[in-house]
Design a protein around this motif. Structure first.
Motif, PDB file in Angstrom:
ATOM      1  N   VAL A   1       0.847  -1.198   0.000  1.00 20.47           N
ATOM      2  CA  VAL A   1       0.000   0.000   0.000  1.00 20.47           C
ATOM      3  C   VAL A   1       0.881   1.246   0.000  1.00 20.47           C
ATOM      4  O   VAL A   1       0.572   2.243  -0.665  1.00 20.47           O
ATOM      5  CB  VAL A   1      -0.959  -0.012   1.207  1.00 20.47           C
ATOM      6  N   ALA A   2       2.011   1.185   0.709  1.00 20.47           N
ATOM      7  CA  ALA A   2       2.949   2.304   0.693  1.00 20.47           C
ATOM      8  C   ALA A   2       3.496   2.533  -0.706  1.00 20.47           C
ATOM      9  O   ALA A   2       3.730   3.671  -1.129  1.00 20.47           O
ATOM     10  CB  ALA A   2       4.083   2.056   1.679  1.00 20.47           C
ATOM     11  N   GLN A   3       3.711   1.435  -1.468  1.00 19.57           N
ATOM     12  CA  GLN A   3       4.156   1.574  -2.847  1.00 19.57           C
ATOM     13  C   GLN A   3       3.119   2.314  -3.693  1.00 19.57           C
ATOM     14  O   GLN A   3       3.457   3.134  -4.543  1.00 19.57           O
ATOM     15  CB  GLN A   3       4.389   0.186  -3.465  1.00 19.57           C
ATOM     16  N   ILE A   4       1.852   1.993  -3.452  1.00 20.75           N
ATOM     17  CA  ILE A   4       0.767   2.646  -4.208  1.00 20.75           C
ATOM     18  C   ILE A   4       0.787   4.146  -3.954  1.00 20.75           C
ATOM     19  O   ILE A   4       0.744   4.954  -4.897  1.00 20.75           O
ATOM     20  CB  ILE A   4      -0.600   2.049  -3.829  1.00 20.75           C
ATOM     21  N   THR A   5       0.858   4.546  -2.669  1.00 23.15           N
ATOM     22  CA  THR A   5       0.812   5.981  -2.358  1.00 23.15           C
ATOM     23  C   THR A   5       2.055   6.695  -2.897  1.00 23.15           C
ATOM     24  O   THR A   5       1.959   7.810  -3.416  1.00 23.15           O
ATOM     25  CB  THR A   5       0.697   6.205  -0.840  1.00 23.15           C
ATOM     26  N   ALA A   6       3.218   6.035  -2.803  1.00 19.28           N
ATOM     27  CA  ALA A   6       4.455   6.656  -3.304  1.00 19.28           C
ATOM     28  C   ALA A   6       4.405   6.834  -4.808  1.00 19.28           C
ATOM     29  O   ALA A   6       4.806   7.876  -5.353  1.00 19.28           O
ATOM     30  CB  ALA A   6       5.658   5.821  -2.900  1.00 19.28           C
ATOM     31  N   THR A   7       3.898   5.828  -5.508  1.00 12.45           N
ATOM     32  CA  THR A   7       3.803   5.902  -6.975  1.00 12.45           C
ATOM     33  C   THR A   7       2.810   6.979  -7.392  1.00 12.45           C
ATOM     34  O   THR A   7       3.073   7.766  -8.318  1.00 12.45           O
ATOM     35  CB  THR A   7       3.377   4.539  -7.553  1.00 12.45           C
ATOM     36  N   ALA A   8       1.661   7.009  -6.720  1.00 12.97           N
ATOM     37  CA  ALA A   8       0.643   8.012  -7.052  1.00 12.97           C
ATOM     38  C   ALA A   8       1.181   9.415  -6.846  1.00 12.97           C
ATOM     39  O   ALA A   8       0.952  10.314  -7.672  1.00 12.97           O
ATOM     40  CB  ALA A   8      -0.604   7.785  -6.195  1.00 12.97           C
ATOM     41  N   LEU A   9       1.920   9.602  -5.760  1.00 12.71           N
ATOM     42  CA  LEU A   9       2.454  10.932  -5.460  1.00 12.71           C
ATOM     43  C   LEU A   9       3.543  11.317  -6.457  1.00 12.71           C
ATOM     44  O   LEU A   9       3.563  12.433  -6.986  1.00 12.71           O
ATOM     45  CB  LEU A   9       3.000  10.945  -4.023  1.00 12.71           C
ATOM     46  N   GLN A  10       4.431  10.369  -6.754  1.00 16.24           N
ATOM     47  CA  GLN A  10       5.551  10.646  -7.647  1.00 16.24           C
ATOM     48  C   GLN A  10       5.074  10.895  -9.078  1.00 16.24           C
ATOM     49  O   GLN A  10       5.549  11.816  -9.761  1.00 16.24           O
ATOM     50  CB  GLN A  10       6.525   9.466  -7.618  1.00 16.24           C
ATOM     51  N   ASP A  11       4.139  10.092  -9.545  1.00 19.25           N
ATOM     52  CA  ASP A  11       3.699  10.175 -10.941  1.00 19.25           C
ATOM     53  C   ASP A  11       2.503  11.097 -11.125  1.00 19.25           C
ATOM     54  O   ASP A  11       2.010  11.250 -12.259  1.00 19.25           O
ATOM     55  CB  ASP A  11       3.332   8.778 -11.463  1.00 19.25           C
ATOM     56  N   ARG A  12       2.042  11.693 -10.018  1.00 20.39           N
ATOM     57  CA  ARG A  12       0.898  12.609 -10.058  1.00 20.39           C
ATOM     58  C   ARG A  12      -0.337  11.967 -10.699  1.00 20.39           C
ATOM     59  O   ARG A  12      -0.997  12.538 -11.568  1.00 20.39           O
ATOM     60  CB  ARG A  12       1.262  13.903 -10.795  1.00 20.39           C
ATOM     61  N   ILE A  13      -0.615  10.760 -10.247  1.00 19.18           N
ATOM     62  CA  ILE A  13      -1.803  10.041 -10.691  1.00 19.18           C
ATOM     63  C   ILE A  13      -2.632   9.675  -9.463  1.00 19.18           C
ATOM     64  O   ILE A  13      -2.180   9.819  -8.328  1.00 19.18           O
ATOM     65  CB  ILE A  13      -1.435   8.776 -11.488  1.00 19.18           C
ATOM     66  N   THR A  14      -3.817   9.193  -9.708  1.00 17.99           N
ATOM     67  CA  THR A  14      -4.660   8.788  -8.578  1.00 17.99           C
ATOM     68  C   THR A  14      -4.131   7.484  -7.995  1.00 17.99           C
ATOM     69  O   THR A  14      -3.467   6.695  -8.694  1.00 17.99           O
ATOM     70  CB  THR A  14      -6.114   8.586  -9.029  1.00 17.99           C
ATOM     71  N   PRO A  15      -4.439   7.223  -6.710  1.00 21.27           N
ATOM     72  CA  PRO A  15      -4.014   5.937  -6.138  1.00 21.27           C
ATOM     73  C   PRO A  15      -4.669   4.756  -6.857  1.00 21.27           C
ATOM     74  O   PRO A  15      -4.070   3.672  -6.938  1.00 21.27           O
ATOM     75  CB  PRO A  15      -4.448   6.038  -4.672  1.00 21.27           C
ATOM     76  N   ARG A  16      -5.844   4.959  -7.399  1.00 23.81           N
ATOM     77  CA  ARG A  16      -6.501   3.888  -8.173  1.00 23.81           C
ATOM     78  C   ARG A  16      -5.636   3.526  -9.390  1.00 23.81           C
ATOM     79  O   ARG A  16      -5.357   2.345  -9.652  1.00 23.81           O
ATOM     80  CB  ARG A  16      -7.888   4.346  -8.613  1.00 23.81           C
ATOM     81  N   ALA A  17      -5.204   4.574 -10.080  1.00 30.06           N
ATOM     82  CA  ALA A  17      -4.370   4.331 -11.270  1.00 30.06           C
ATOM     83  C   ALA A  17      -3.039   3.698 -10.884  1.00 30.06           C
ATOM     84  O   ALA A  17      -2.521   2.827 -11.604  1.00 30.06           O
ATOM     85  CB  ALA A  17      -4.140   5.655 -12.008  1.00 30.06           C
ATOM     86  N   ALA A  18      -2.500   4.099  -9.743  1.00 32.05           N
ATOM     87  CA  ALA A  18      -1.219   3.530  -9.299  1.00 32.05           C
ATOM     88  C   ALA A  18      -1.364   2.058  -8.948  1.00 32.05           C
ATOM     89  O   ALA A  18      -0.497   1.227  -9.278  1.00 32.05           O
ATOM     90  CB  ALA A  18      -0.703   4.322  -8.097  1.00 32.05           C
ATOM     91  N   ALA A  19      -2.456   1.709  -8.248  1.00 35.03           N
ATOM     92  CA  ALA A  19      -2.680   0.309  -7.871  1.00 35.03           C
ATOM     93  C   ALA A  19      -2.800  -0.570  -9.101  1.00 35.03           C
ATOM     94  O   ALA A  19      -2.266  -1.701  -9.157  1.00 35.03           O
ATOM     95  CB  ALA A  19      -3.932   0.198  -7.002  1.00 35.03           C
ATOM     96  N   ILE A  20      -3.472  -0.057 -10.143  1.00 31.62           N
ATOM     97  CA  ILE A  20      -3.631  -0.819 -11.381  1.00 31.62           C
ATOM     98  C   ILE A  20      -2.297  -0.919 -12.115  1.00 31.62           C
ATOM     99  O   ILE A  20      -1.907  -1.991 -12.602  1.00 31.62           O
ATOM    100  CB  ILE A  20      -4.703  -0.159 -12.275  1.00 31.62           C
ATOM    101  N   ALA A  21      -1.557   0.203 -12.170  1.00 33.76           N
ATOM    102  CA  ALA A  21      -0.269   0.220 -12.870  1.00 33.76           C
ATOM    103  C   ALA A  21       0.723  -0.728 -12.235  1.00 33.76           C
ATOM    104  O   ALA A  21       1.543  -1.359 -12.919  1.00 33.76           O
ATOM    105  CB  ALA A  21       0.288   1.647 -12.885  1.00 33.76           C
ATOM    106  N   LEU A  22       0.672  -0.843 -10.918  1.00 30.09           N
ATOM    107  CA  LEU A  22       1.580  -1.743 -10.203  1.00 30.09           C
ATOM    108  C   LEU A  22       1.141  -3.199 -10.293  1.00 30.09           C
ATOM    109  O   LEU A  22       1.880  -4.102  -9.877  1.00 30.09           O
ATOM    110  CB  LEU A  22       1.689  -1.324  -8.741  1.00 30.09           C
TER     111      LEU A  22
END
Length: 467
Positions: A422-443
């Protein structure tokens, strides 16, 4: 004697007094001695003295300490004072003897002069009604002033502050119900947290005010215990047997409050712990109101560049230089009132600790500060309720955007994915300026349907604590 004055005599000799003033020699002498400040007791204290002297005259009549004709004239004059007819005849500031003797004598003199006038005598005669022998019969400033302190505080607390807080509680409850389904993002440490509802925010405020009302009620029983009848030092010297009970019964009938004689009058004259306790409750209430007012004005900050979650009603006021600027003025008034109450509590605490042996000698500044606290809390709470809380709306569009962009709704995924993922999701969303939903799917952790089912902000806002 100059034009427009009269001469009155007291134990120290003649005193020249303005001819149209109902006060007497002791008050006039005090005016020349205590030339300090401009702070005067509020009308409620002056008028409470009228009620006090009425109850004392009635008790003296029933106990045989006062002749019926004199008692009747004193009662009439005292009730006139209670109704506010003689407010302007109390010229002294609060800076006087620590027992409040000068204001007690001011009341005795005004009532005596008015009673004599009712009996056909000119001002200043002291006959047939004498300010000490008759109006102050069976009393001392040492038990009368603290009794008036208790009565004024109790009537202001129950008749002014409590209704104002009830009104505020009702307004907050209404907003809580109105916003019950409006989802927002909570903030902890000033930072984004998990979903909640705006209704929960206002329910929190309402609960604080419910506790404020309970705190008031908790202090009342000790406020209703009166030291009247203790006279000079608490022994009851010169007061007839049963005077205290007769006095309290009359007062209770007049006010609807269950005033009762103190079983230990020494305590009620030497210490004012009950009044300090009331101030402590007001201090806590001010702390609650300060938090509520600040939260509301910060949540309403903007309209473009602040949090902007709440829409504060327009009060019709604006900036002196920035055209059309709207400020949370009502909240700022409440905040300032809370500052005053919190500061007053320090004064009241020190004054309450200034009981030297059998007498507290800081009564005037104590009751002045307490009555101010009661008054400004009541009035500012009422204005805050009517002019701000009752008109608050929410910016639903901004709240929805905030919820969509919020990172930490994914906290709900901890039991499924584990903290590190879950920490990876929030870090990715913040870094890539995307929603956490998009980050969870991308990961590759979840697909869209799974995410939507597991991370529903409206469901998360209810939480386990609300189920």
């Amino acid at each position: 004697m100059t034009a427009g004055t009269r001469i009155e005599q007291d134990a120290f000799g003649p005193v020249e007094i303005p001819s149209d003033r109902y006060w007497g020699a002791q008050t006039q002498r005090a005016l020349g001695i205590f030339d300090i400040g401009e702070e005067r007791f509020p009308a409620v204290l002056v008028r409470t003295f009228g009620l006090h002297k009425f109850a004392a005259a009635r008790a003296n009549l029933k106990s045989g300490a006062l002749a019926p004709a004199l008692a009747s004239a004193i009662e009439t004059a005292a009730l006139e004072l209670h109704k506010g007819l003689w407010d302007e005849h109390f010229p002294l500031t609060i800076w006087q003897t620590g027992s409040g003797t000068q204001t007690n004598m001011n009341a005795n003199e005004v009532i005596a002069n008015r009673a004599n006038e009712l009996l056909g005598q000119p001002l200043g005669t002291k006959t047939p009604v004498h300010p000490n022998d008759h109006v102050n019969a069976s009393q001392s400033s040492n038990d009368s002033f603290p009794t008036v302190m208790h009565v004024a505080a109790a009537t202001e607390m129950m008749g002014r502050l409590r209704p104002a807080l009830e009104e505020l509680r009702s307004a907050l409850a209404q907003r809580s119900h109105m916003f019950a389904e409006v989802v927002k993002i909570a903030r902890t440490h000033l930072m984004d947290a998990v979903p909640m509802t705006m209704g929960q925010t206002f329910a929190t405020f309402e609960y604080q005010i419910a506790n404020a009302l309970a705190r008031i009620d908790d202090t009342l029983p000790r406020l209703l215990i009166l030291p009247q009848g203790g006279t000079a030092a608490g022994t009851g010297l010169n007061a007839p047997r049963g005077f205290d009970a007769l006095f309290c019964a009359t007062l209770a009938e007049a006010t609807g409050l269950a005033f009762a004689p103190s079983p230990h009058k020494f305590e009620g004259m030497a210490a004012h712990d009950a009044l300090v306790e009331v101030s402590g409750a007001l201090n806590t209430i001010a702390t609650s109101l300060l938090k509520i007012a600040n939260d509301i004005r910060f949540l309403g900050s903007g309209p473009r560049c602040g949090l902007g979650e709440l829409l504060i009603p327009d009060d019709g006021l604006t900036s002196s230089i920035m055209p059309g600027k709207r400020n949370p003025t009502i909240a700022e008034v409440l905040v300032q009132a809370c500052f005053q109450v919190i500061g007053n509590h320090q004064t009241i605490t020190l004054a309450g600790a200034s009981g030297n042996f059998e007498l507290n000698v800081a009564k005037p500044v104590l009751i002045y500060s307490l009555l101010q606290s009661l008054r400004v809390l009541a009035d500012s709470s009422r204005v805050f309720s009517r002019r701000l809380v009752c008109g608050i709306e929410v910016d639903r569009e901004r709240l929805a955007t905030n919820v969509d962009q919020a990172l930490l709704a994914v906290t709900a995924l901890n039991p499924i994915l584990g903290y590190d993922r879950v920490a990876q999701i929030t870090a990715t969303a913040l870094q890539d300026r995307i929603t956490p939903r998009a980050a969870a799917i991308a990961l590759g952790f979840l697909n869209g349907d799974e995410y939507d089912r597991l991370v529903d902000p409206a469901v998360l806002a209810r939480g386990t604590a609300s189920r």
